[in-house]
Design a protein around this motif. Structure first.
Motif, PDB file in Angstrom:
ATOM      1  N   ALA A 205       0.846  -1.201   0.000  1.00 35.51           N
ATOM      2  CA  ALA A 205       0.000   0.000   0.000  1.00 35.51           C
ATOM      3  C   ALA A 205       0.880   1.249   0.000  1.00 35.51           C
ATOM      4  CB  ALA A 205      -0.913  -0.001   1.216  1.00 35.51           C
ATOM      5  N   ALA A 206       1.946   1.209   0.814  1.00 33.17           N
ATOM      6  CA  ALA A 206       2.867   2.348   0.864  1.00 33.17           C
ATOM      7  C   ALA A 206       3.543   2.517  -0.506  1.00 33.17           C
ATOM      8  CB  ALA A 206       3.907   2.132   1.949  1.00 33.17           C
ATOM      9  N   GLY A 207       3.983   1.394  -1.084  1.00 31.71           N
ATOM     10  CA  GLY A 207       4.627   1.435  -2.406  1.00 31.71           C
ATOM     11  C   GLY A 207       3.677   1.957  -3.470  1.00 31.71           C
ATOM     12  N   TYR A 208       2.417   1.575  -3.346  1.00 32.62           N
ATOM     13  CA  TYR A 208       1.413   2.042  -4.311  1.00 32.62           C
ATOM     14  C   TYR A 208       1.292   3.568  -4.252  1.00 32.62           C
ATOM     15  CZ  TYR A 208      -2.998   2.916  -6.607  1.00 32.62           C
ATOM     16  OH  TYR A 208      -3.957   3.430  -7.447  1.00 32.62           O
ATOM     17  N   LEU A 209       1.211   4.104  -3.033  1.00 31.81           N
ATOM     18  CA  LEU A 209       1.090   5.567  -2.896  1.00 31.81           C
ATOM     19  C   LEU A 209       2.348   6.261  -3.432  1.00 31.81           C
ATOM     20  CD1 LEU A 209      -0.577   6.046   0.609  1.00 31.81           C
ATOM     21  CD2 LEU A 209      -1.675   6.056  -1.632  1.00 31.81           C
ATOM     22  N   THR A 210       3.515   5.669  -3.121  1.00 32.56           N
ATOM     23  CA  THR A 210       4.771   6.232  -3.634  1.00 32.56           C
ATOM     24  C   THR A 210       4.723   6.321  -5.158  1.00 32.56           C
ATOM     25  OG1 THR A 210       5.917   5.161  -1.812  1.00 32.56           O
ATOM     26  CG2 THR A 210       7.286   5.948  -3.615  1.00 32.56           C
ATOM     27  N   TRP A 211       4.256   5.221  -5.775  1.00 38.84           N
ATOM     28  CA  TRP A 211       4.185   5.171  -7.238  1.00 38.84           C
ATOM     29  C   TRP A 211       3.212   6.220  -7.791  1.00 38.84           C
ATOM     30  CZ3 TRP A 211      -0.052   2.735 -10.157  1.00 38.84           C
ATOM     31  CH2 TRP A 211       0.171   2.779 -11.546  1.00 38.84           C
ATOM     32  N   ARG A 212       2.029   6.302  -7.170  1.00 39.11           N
ATOM     33  CA  ARG A 212       1.031   7.277  -7.658  1.00 39.11           C
ATOM     34  C   ARG A 212       1.573   8.702  -7.525  1.00 39.11           C
ATOM     35  NH1 ARG A 212      -1.417   5.811 -11.421  1.00 39.11           N
ATOM     36  NH2 ARG A 212      -1.893   8.023 -11.421  1.00 39.11           N
ATOM     37  N   LEU A 213       2.226   8.975  -6.407  1.00 39.70           N
ATOM     38  CA  LEU A 213       2.752  10.334  -6.196  1.00 39.70           C
ATOM     39  C   LEU A 213       3.842  10.644  -7.218  1.00 39.70           C
ATOM     40  CD1 LEU A 213       2.776  10.155  -2.314  1.00 39.70           C
ATOM     41  CD2 LEU A 213       1.339  11.696  -3.654  1.00 39.70           C
ATOM     42  N   LYS A 214       4.651   9.611  -7.546  1.00 43.02           N
ATOM     43  CA  LYS A 214       5.681   9.802  -8.583  1.00 43.02           C
ATOM     44  C   LYS A 214       5.041  10.060  -9.938  1.00 43.02           C
ATOM     45  CE  LYS A 214       9.727   7.426  -6.770  1.00 43.02           C
ATOM     46  NZ  LYS A 214      10.408   6.145  -6.647  1.00 43.02           N
ATOM     47  N   GLN A 215       3.848   9.492 -10.152  1.00 44.80           N
ATOM     48  CA  GLN A 215       3.130   9.711 -11.414  1.00 44.80           C
ATOM     49  C   GLN A 215       2.502  11.103 -11.462  1.00 44.80           C
ATOM     50  OE1 GLN A 215       2.969   7.278 -14.000  1.00 44.80           O
ATOM     51  NE2 GLN A 215       4.560   6.483 -12.656  1.00 44.80           N
TER      52      GLN A 215
END
Lengths: 305, 227
Positions: A205-215
């Motif tokens: 879940a943390a990795g998912y948010l990191t990815w979305r924020l990078k997008q």
């Protein structure tokens, strides 16, 4: 199970007491999570252009001074540091990522728990009361703090598997619940270049948010997208540089209760964790709604966004 | 009146003292101080006694209640009065999710709002909520009545059996097999009586009734082709 607690101070006069107010909240959630505990505290900001890192080494006697010295000489940057148990806080006068890259390459057994201008993440395996004592939580100052007590269900009881998980600069996540599609999602995120340390579902879940924020998503957009892409049940609390956000899944089976007074906003898995806060008897108390994002930040102290 | 302070006694000691009243009733009126959100307060009572809890409670307060009359002077956590058999429970504040879950009888009054899944799988209890209820309330409700003086959240009465639902405010959406129904004289009478028992003053004609369409009761012969 697991317990989540968060405290955001509206009244700056209380900032010296943040740790003291928060410690009993964390310990009150021991029944929900006796395996491990951790917290992310915000405050003591480094200036623009500098970075603060929380570093951890398995050995309590690790030579932090040696690492600081190497950073100073080889990168030619100012470094201030102090250590607390197995963790050290490094304040480095550069913010373009070279310090993190240098540490990863030259001290591969040092784990970077967080990076940002304000955040410090401290977490260990053990009873919340012991972890609070280890890090001297009671004496800590800051503007806001979120914490987690863990009862592991999806992965092993390790320091790496404990919360909070860093999700980017000054961002972190704590989770109560369990995700059912974390294996597939982890593979997809790994293809996107996100690195995982554990088999833990919350780290995904943390990795998912990191990815979305990078997008390029805002925190609100990233959380909204997570409602579509995460399958399972969850209450999340996300720490940001300026405050925190709370979100429950659309079924809302994991508990959450919020309290607000003129002095603070607090959240917890159970009301028990709020009873020691000053003025709680007259606080506004409510349950956050399902699939609704609540954000408290210094810039916009109005609550729901 | 007997007073027990939970800052000094454990919940287990309190509950044991209350359970002992089922064997021989020595005290009709009880007061519980400083509950501080602890779980399982006043569970499994089986005697016609009154218990006033002066503050907010945690999970399953007044669960499995029989005969006793319990008032919570504060908010109640998850599953207040779950599986109540008889007697009454009154929450002066708000109740968290699954209030009155699976309860077979008695009266549950919530003076504030109730969270999600209020009256889930209720089996005969009467629940009166002065405020609003959250999503999936009355899910798989089998018997009894739910009265909501405020609004109801999503999927009210999903997969309903025979529970009677009365809502004064807005219903965000109805669950599967739950429909709006006509308010006939017997329903006006039933609702008046429920409000009266709960001590709630409302205009009965302002309520709408919801109930089961009875379309999920039996296997549909049209579906045999699926096998």
């Amino acid at each position: 199970m697991c317990g989540i607690v968060g405290l955001y101070l509206k009244n700056k006069a209380l900032e010296n007491q943040l740790g003291e107010l928060f410690e009993p909240m964390l310990i009150a959630m021991t029944d929900r999570g006796p395996d491990s505990a951790g917290f992310a505290i915000y405050g003591d900001e480094v200036p623009e252009g500098s970075i603060k890192l929380t570093l951890r080494h398995a050995n309590e006697d690790y030579d932090w001074a040696g690492l600081a010295g190497k950073l100073k000489h080889e990168l030619n940057v100012g470094v201030e540091w102090f250590n607390n148990s197995k963790v050290a806080i490094f304040k480095i006068a550069t913010s373009d990522g070279i310090a993190e890259a240098f540490i990863t390459e030259n001290a591969p057994d040092v784990l970077i728990l967080s990076a940002g201008q304000s955040i410090e993440i401290l977490k260990e395996v053990g009873l919340p009361v012991n972890i609070a004592k280890t890090f001297n939580l009671k004496g800590m100052k800051g503007s806001h703090i979120i914490g987690h007590t863990r009862m592991a269900t999806e992965s092993a009881v390790t320091m790496e598997g404990s919360h909070p998980f860093s999700t980017g600069m000054d961002l972190c996540l704590v989770h109560n619940g369990s995700l059912s599609n974390h294996n597939r999602l982890r593979q997809e995120l790994q293809r996107e270049g996100i690195v995982f340390e554990t088999e833990n579902d919350s780290e995904v879940a943390a990795g998912y948010l990191t990815w979305r924020l990078k997008q390029g998503d805002t925190l609100n957009e990233a959380l909204t997208n997570s409602l579509k892409d995460l399958d399972g049940f969850f209450t999340f609390t996300v720490g940001t540089r300026d405050g925190f956000a709370v979100m429950r899944d659309p079924i809302a089976c994991k508990p959450a209760v919020m309290a607000e007074t003129d002095d603070y906003v607090a959240m917890a898995s159970e009301y028990q964790a709020l009873t020691t806060l000053p003025g709680i008897e007259n606080a506004k108390i409510w349950e956050p709604e399902a699939a609704t994002i609540y954000v408290w930040e210094r810039s916009s102290e109005t609550g729901v966004k | 009146m007997k007073t027990i302070n939970l800052a000094e006694s454990t919940v287990r000691d309190l509950n044991q003292a209350l359970h002992d009243q089922a064997i021989e009733c020595t005290e009709r009126e009880w007061e519980v101080l400083e509950p501080k959100g602890q779980h399982n307060i006043a569970c499994g009572l089986d005697q016609n006694i009154s218990v006033d809890i002066k503050g907010p409670t945690g999970y399953f307060c007044a669960g499995m209640n029989k005969k006793a009359h319990i008032t919570i002077h504060g908010n109640a956590g998850q599953g207040v009065a779950e599986n109540m058999m008889s007697g009454s429970v009154r929450v002066k504040g708000n109740a968290s999710q699954a209030a009155g879950a699976t309860a077979h009888g008695g009266l549950l009054v919530i003076e504030g709002d109730a969270g999600a899944r209020c009256g889930i799988s209720m089996k005969g209890v009467d629940i009166v909520v002065k405020g609003s209820v959250g999503h999936m309330s009355c899910f798989m409700g089998q018997a009894g009545s739910l009265v909501v003086c405020g609004d109801a959240g999503d999927a009210l009465g999903d997969s309903l059996y025979e529970t009677h639902i009365y809502v004064k405010g807005e219903v965000k959406s109805l669950g599967a097999d739950c429909i709006a129904k006509e308010m006939r004289d017997e329903h006006i009478e039933e609702l008046s009586e429920l409000l009266n028992r709960a001590g709630v003053d409302e205009d009965v004609t302002a309520f709408k009734r919801y109930g089961t369409a009875r379309q999920l009761y039996n296997f549909k012969v049209d579906n045999t082709a699926a096998y």
